[in-house]
Design a protein around this motif. Structure first.
Motif, short mmCIF file in Angstrom:
data_model
loop_
_atom_site.label_atom_id
_atom_site.label_comp_id
_atom_site.label_asym_id
_atom_site.label_seq_id
_atom_site.Cartn_x
_atom_site.Cartn_y
_atom_site.Cartn_z
N ARG A 144 0.83 -1.21 0.00
CA ARG A 144 0.00 0.00 0.00
C ARG A 144 0.86 1.25 0.00
N LYS A 145 1.89 1.22 0.83
CA LYS A 145 2.77 2.38 0.91
C LYS A 145 3.47 2.62 -0.42
N GLU A 148 1.00 4.15 -2.73
CA GLU A 148 0.69 5.54 -2.39
C GLU A 148 1.81 6.48 -2.83
N ILE A 165 -6.84 3.07 -2.41
CA ILE A 165 -5.54 3.72 -2.41
C ILE A 165 -5.65 4.98 -3.25
N ASP A 166 -6.32 4.86 -4.38
CA ASP A 166 -6.49 6.00 -5.27
C ASP A 166 -7.84 5.85 -5.97
#
Lengths: 344, 344
Positions: A144-145, A148, A165-166
């Motif tokens: 996820r990081k 992002e 996430i988006d």
DNA sequence: CCGACGAATGGTAGCGCTACCAAGAAGGGC
DNA sequence: GCCCTTCTTGGTAGCGCTACCATTCGTCGG
């Protein structure tokens, strides 16, 4: 006075932008612009440059372009499987939507592994892709990081969930599982089994939908559930159905994890002379073409895989162009296709 | 004295090889070497550099690397379809074989079009890929030229033929078609139809094999052949079989272009209460998992798609490493799987 | 002890392209 | 006529990395 001898072309003598510029009698940067933003170059020069390009057979080097602009014209696409028809359809939608664009596609196969997904995201990210499309919503925290911080639009596909996430395009697998099960109950089946292979997160949620429907009707029994982490196949469907029947001989219906499993169940019913839909009702998931051709035809939950791929690309392209879609979560839904396998 | 202000990092501040070099107290080139040819750097420096890499989270930029070395760590893969299980398996073999290597994969979908193939080869070639893997042996003359001048190993997959561009892995579709048909004849079928969808060059050669076997047995009749350029599917198999029966009611066997078609035929037989194998014998092609599960199970020609992908990569990697395989043409063959659908 | 040679390391100069800025030409308003 | 903007075009300086040499140092045979 030093005679500067240009290093012999490493690249094997392919024409470069400088060659085109010389031939067209313009600056290199003008050629670059003519190729990328033609409206900013006068008609005349544009024609001259095009002629030079054609004559030399010039093709821009995407690596040099990516290095200079810090942005590769690449869509990174991560799917858990390449042979599962479901993802193949999504990928096809992506390819078809991108075939007229300058974007290339880089495909990664995570093999349903979070670790592998992380590794691939690392690799993909290092290229500065124009967009990333990933399957599912169950990324590990570090994935996820990475997503992002990728510095590009990200679209999660196949499934919708609360915390994108988006952007996201998909549907609710839980609702799909519930709808399929409710249908079986409604038509009159009572001892309805769940048969599932692979049991990735999406299958888990279909199971949760099944369970919700069964519990609501007061029909749930854990012995009705037969699952395995083994990858799905038609033959596995047959085997799991045999197991389920052995465990629970009074079974009168099955909701299958996917259509391959359902097909295996159907064939086993034929072989064991079990009547469908009278003795056993069958529901599949995804609604592959063969479901409607099967004899008896098989009830299934139709999902819109190809369209998911197309929408994901459309949203990513919009975001790249600067007008990010208003809706970050697109639910494309599903439709239950009622057929002979549950017609009683 | 001019103060040289470095341009603000376009790339968003990711660490570069120079950052690693500074931190490790070595030259940039040594870092580059430590990463690519560790054996040429002393143990000590290697460790220091690795520490710096880890600490900074440095990941090499593949675009810069490709530009500087005039060689991208990319395998270009061209297939005619992404949803056809056959190619999906080949592609899976390619991915699996490449997953431990530094090579990325760029996949292109030609949609069975020679023109599209040319276009994609142009695009792929502009990246200077490490190798190219293309499906089939029927490239257009200009595609052939592009491949010959690609400056990298080229492997044609799925099929073998007399005149490889560089290397080849596959099998003879003509022999496959002949073997399937001979089997039907041998078992006693006489009015054997050929049913084929898509009819790409490989299907054409299977048809040629069918025809050769039928003519040799004195059984050929053009009215036995039912084909269409429409993409293959299970439902199309059903439809074509209906057409074939309407045209030729005395049909007693069918050799199908592929397993999807065969499955459609089987289901239609069920629906029309046509006995299999007694009234009609069925043979498929590729031997997908479901063939053995079907009821009755379906005779099919097993092909080694996954293995073809693996071998193609192995050969390409060998060629890249400098020891080009002795055999440029690898025939992986096929095996007829005799099952219930022709057991009479 | 000396030159030759190989191993280890580094410096320099690009790879082919584009971001950034500059500059000239062409209107446009006062 | 002058200044200001807009449109077109070009020059310069890298993007991050590696090819190609050059250099240093230790080793080894004579």
């Amino acid at each position: 006075m030093a005679l500067i001898k240009p290093r012999s072309r490493r690249g094997g003598g392919r024409p470069t932008i400088a060659d085109v510029a010389r031939k067209a009698g313009v600056g290199a940067i003008t050629v670059s612009r003519a190729l990328r933003e033609p409206e900013r170059v006068s008609q005349d020069l544009r024609r001259q440059i095009q002629a030079a390009v054609d004559e030399l057979g010039y093709v821009p080097d995407p690596n040099a372009r990516a290095l200079a602009s810090a942005r590769a014209e690449v869509f990174g696409v991560l799917v858990p499987s390449l042979t599962n028809n479901v993802f193949a359809e999504v990928v096809r939608g992506i390819y078809d939507s991108l075939s007229d664009s300058p974007f290339r596609i880089q495909l990664g196969n995570t093999h349903y592994s979070g670790l592998e997904e992380e590794r691939l995201l690392q690799v993909f990210g290092s290229q500065r892709p124009a967009a990333l499309i990933v399957a599912g919503i169950d990324q590990t925290p570090s994935s996820r990081k990475l997503l992002e911080n990728a510095g590009c639009p990200v679209v999660q596909v196949m499934e919708t969930g609360p915390d994108p996430i988006d952007m996201m395009v998909g549907f609710s697998h839980l609702d799909g599982g519930r709808t399929a099960t409710e249908h079986l109950i409604e038509v009159g089946y009572r001892r309805i089994g769940f048969i599932g292979a692979r049991m990735d997160p999406r299958s888990q949620r279909r199971l949760a939908g099944y369970r919700a429907a069964m519990e609501k009707a007061g029909l749930f029994d854990p012995r009705l559930v037969t699952t395995t982490p083994v990858p799905s196949s038609v033959s596995l469907g047959r085997d799991l159905f045999r197991d389920a029947l052995a465990k629970m001989p009074t079974l009168d219906g099955v909701f299958c994890n996917n259509d391959d499993i359902a097909l295996g169940v159907l064939f086993e019913c034929h072989r064991a002379a079990i009547g469908v839909p009278n003795t056993i009702g069958i529901v599949g998931f995804n609604d592959l073409d063969m479901m409607q051709v099967a004899f008896p035809s098989i009830t299934s939950v139709r999902t819109h895989r190809y369209e998911i791929g197309r929408r994901a690309v459309a949203m990513a392209l919009a975001a790249i162009a600067g007008d990010r879609p208003r809706e970050r979560i697109v639910d494309l839904g599903f439709e239950l296709q009622r057929r002979e396998s549950t017609a009683r």
